[in-house]
Design a protein around this motif. Structure first.
Motif, PDB file in Angstrom:
ATOM      1  N   UNK A 135      59.572  42.300  24.234  1.00 52.54           N
ATOM      2  CA  UNK A 135      59.558  43.372  23.221  1.00 52.54           C
ATOM      3  C   UNK A 135      60.240  42.916  21.941  1.00 52.54           C
ATOM      4  N   UNK A 136      61.336  42.179  22.089  1.00 53.11           N
ATOM      5  CA  UNK A 136      62.054  41.693  20.906  1.00 53.11           C
ATOM      6  C   UNK A 136      61.155  40.736  20.108  1.00 53.11           C
ATOM      7  N   UNK A 137      60.450  39.858  20.833  1.00 54.88           N
ATOM      8  CA  UNK A 137      59.579  38.897  20.155  1.00 54.88           C
ATOM      9  C   UNK A 137      58.423  39.595  19.443  1.00 54.88           C
ATOM     10  N   UNK A 138      57.841  40.549  20.131  1.00 55.28           N
ATOM     11  CA  UNK A 138      56.744  41.307  19.559  1.00 55.28           C
ATOM     12  C   UNK A 138      57.215  42.017  18.283  1.00 55.28           C
ATOM     13  N   UNK A 139      58.426  42.565  18.331  1.00 58.45           N
ATOM     14  CA  UNK A 139      58.996  43.232  17.149  1.00 58.45           C
ATOM     15  C   UNK A 139      59.259  42.224  16.036  1.00 58.45           C
ATOM     16  N   UNK A 140      59.591  40.988  16.420  1.00 52.61           N
ATOM     17  CA  UNK A 140      59.843  39.939  15.415  1.00 52.61           C
ATOM     18  C   UNK A 140      58.554  39.623  14.656  1.00 52.61           C
ATOM     19  N   UNK A 141      57.446  39.611  15.377  1.00 54.43           N
ATOM     20  CA  UNK A 141      56.166  39.357  14.703  1.00 54.43           C
ATOM     21  C   UNK A 141      55.887  40.464  13.686  1.00 54.43           C
ATOM     22  N   UNK A 142      56.185  41.704  14.082  1.00 53.48           N
ATOM     23  CA  UNK A 142      55.912  42.828  13.173  1.00 53.48           C
ATOM     24  C   UNK A 142      56.901  42.867  12.013  1.00 53.48           C
ATOM     25  N   UNK A 143      58.172  42.690  12.330  1.00 53.63           N
ATOM     26  CA  UNK A 143      59.219  42.739  11.295  1.00 53.63           C
ATOM     27  C   UNK A 143      60.089  41.490  11.452  1.00 53.63           C
ATOM     28  N   UNK A 144      59.732  40.399  10.754  1.00 55.54           N
ATOM     29  CA  UNK A 144      60.479  39.151  10.935  1.00 55.54           C
ATOM     30  C   UNK A 144      61.956  39.307  10.592  1.00 55.54           C
ATOM     31  N   UNK A 145      62.794  38.755  11.436  1.00 58.83           N
ATOM     32  CA  UNK A 145      64.247  38.805  11.198  1.00 58.83           C
ATOM     33  C   UNK A 145      64.620  37.650  10.282  1.00 58.83           C
ATOM     34  N   UNK A 146      64.403  37.856   8.992  1.00 59.17           N
ATOM     35  CA  UNK A 146      64.726  36.808   8.025  1.00 59.17           C
ATOM     36  C   UNK A 146      66.241  36.643   7.954  1.00 59.17           C
ATOM     37  N   UNK A 147      66.723  35.491   7.457  1.00 61.78           N
ATOM     38  CA  UNK A 147      68.181  35.295   7.440  1.00 61.78           C
ATOM     39  C   UNK A 147      68.874  36.313   6.543  1.00 61.78           C
TER      40      UNK A 147
END
Ligand code: ADP
Ligand code: MG
Length: 324
Positions: A183-195
């Motif tokens: 789920x965390x990865x899927x959310x990363x694709x949708x909203x990238x955790x930029x630095x």
């Protein structure tokens, strides 16, 4: 709801800067700081290419902001003013623009960006969004891709591969656990955790060359190496991976790792720093809480090479994401 209602209802509240004139005029006025340099970048998201049709529209709005913010941060700049070209499919309900605007607002607020203008059109094709983002950097200009010197270290922020893994996870193609990590990865694709935005100060202070990783680490290392007229060497044993990335490479081995290095959508920052400043940079990383990893170096030559676990070098195939 006509075009003007849409602008007044959904977008005008995001136009806080006086120069935006409440989105009621034909042009906006930028008031850049006298001791800074104005920089500008544009990125487009197309439904079915950069996001999935079923992705919630607030996440699409956030992704649109972040893919642009990562460009500005990677140059050592801070984001300021954005214009939005929105091409809305006639098949989608216009009131859904509200959800898109909510996502935009969330990230505009957190990055201190004001909407200053744009254009609104309709299409029988896919939802398409283009954001042009202006930012400010130091008076002597942005950190370019081209300043890398032989002997410099290559550093990267955050983790590599989560964008690509996130897409696999969202499509149900990733067979790793636990469920929360998928789920965390899927959310990363949708909203990238930029630095964190503090990366900009770090880049401005230490980096000799820098860019954001959007096409895949290997492709972008090649871009940096080519612009700097150097050879990039990436050490395969030093790639920073998330929990999911580690599980994936444990399962798939070096082939899996290469996938993470070639997949896009990371939106981390890759930069070169003279080797003599290594300890200083490590201390800054710890102190600021911005995760940074030294993953390789630049030497005389050209292209991007991978240093394998046994020390041998292989040339990286130029296989980043290309549209054409
Ligand atoms: P024009 O007819 O000159 O193209 P518009 O009617 O498209 O002007 O736009 C009116 C105002 O609304 C302008 O200030 C424009 O910048 C702004 N605007 C239009 N669409 C958007 C949008 N999607 N986001 C932000 N501002 C917008
Ligand atoms: Mg217009």
């Amino acid at each position: 709801m006509n075009e003007f209602d849409i602008i007044a209802t959904f977008f005008a509240p995001l136009a806080k800067d006086a120069g935006a004139c409440g989105l009621k005029d034909d042009v906006a006025v930028l008031a850049p700081s006298a001791n800074k340099t104005l920089i500008v970048t544009t990125d487009t998201l197309v439904e079915g290419v950069h996001f999935r049709r079923e992705d919630p529209l607030d996440t699409v709005g956030q992704k649109l902001v972040r893919v642009n913010v990562s460009d500005v941060l990677s140059k050592g700049g801070q984001p300021q003013w954005a214009s939005l070209a929105l091409t809305w499919p006639s098949s989608r309900d216009k009131t859904d623009i509200k959800t898109l605007a909510e996502g935009l607002k969330r990230d505009f607020d957190s990055f201190g960006i004001s909407l200053i203008g744009g254009d609104t059109t309709s299409t029988s094709g896919p939802l398409t969004l283009t954001l042009t983002l202006h930012g400010e950097c130091a008076y002597d200009g942005p950190v370019r891709r081209s300043g890398g010197q032989p002997g410099a270290d290559l550093w990267v922020s955050g983790c590599i591969g989560d964008g690509w893994l996130g897409l696999q996870a969202a499509e149900g193609l990733l067979e790793i656990g636990p469920k929360e990590e998928l789920e965390r990865l899927s959310a990363y694709y949708q909203v990238p955790q930029i630095p964190d935005v503090r990366i900009a100060e770090i880049v401005a202070r230490y980096a000799t060359a820098s860019l954001d990783v959007s096409d895949g680490l290997l492709a972008d290392a090649q871009h940096l190496a080519a612009a700097s007229e150097q050879k990039a060497i990436i050490n395969l044993s030093q790639i920073p991976l998330s929990k999911g990335g580690t599980a994936f490479t444990e399962d798939k081995g070096e082939v899996g790792l290469l996938k993470l290095l070639s997949g896009g959508d990371d939106y981390q920052v890759l930069f070169s720093v003279p080797a003599g400043r290594r300890d200083e940079l490590l201390a800054v990383s710890v102190e600021s809480g911005v995760p940074l990893t030294r993953i390789g170096s630049l030497t005389k030559g050209e292209g991007a090479f991978l240093e394998q676990l046994d020390g041998t070098l292989i040339r990286a195939a130029p296989n980043g994401w290309k549209h054409f």
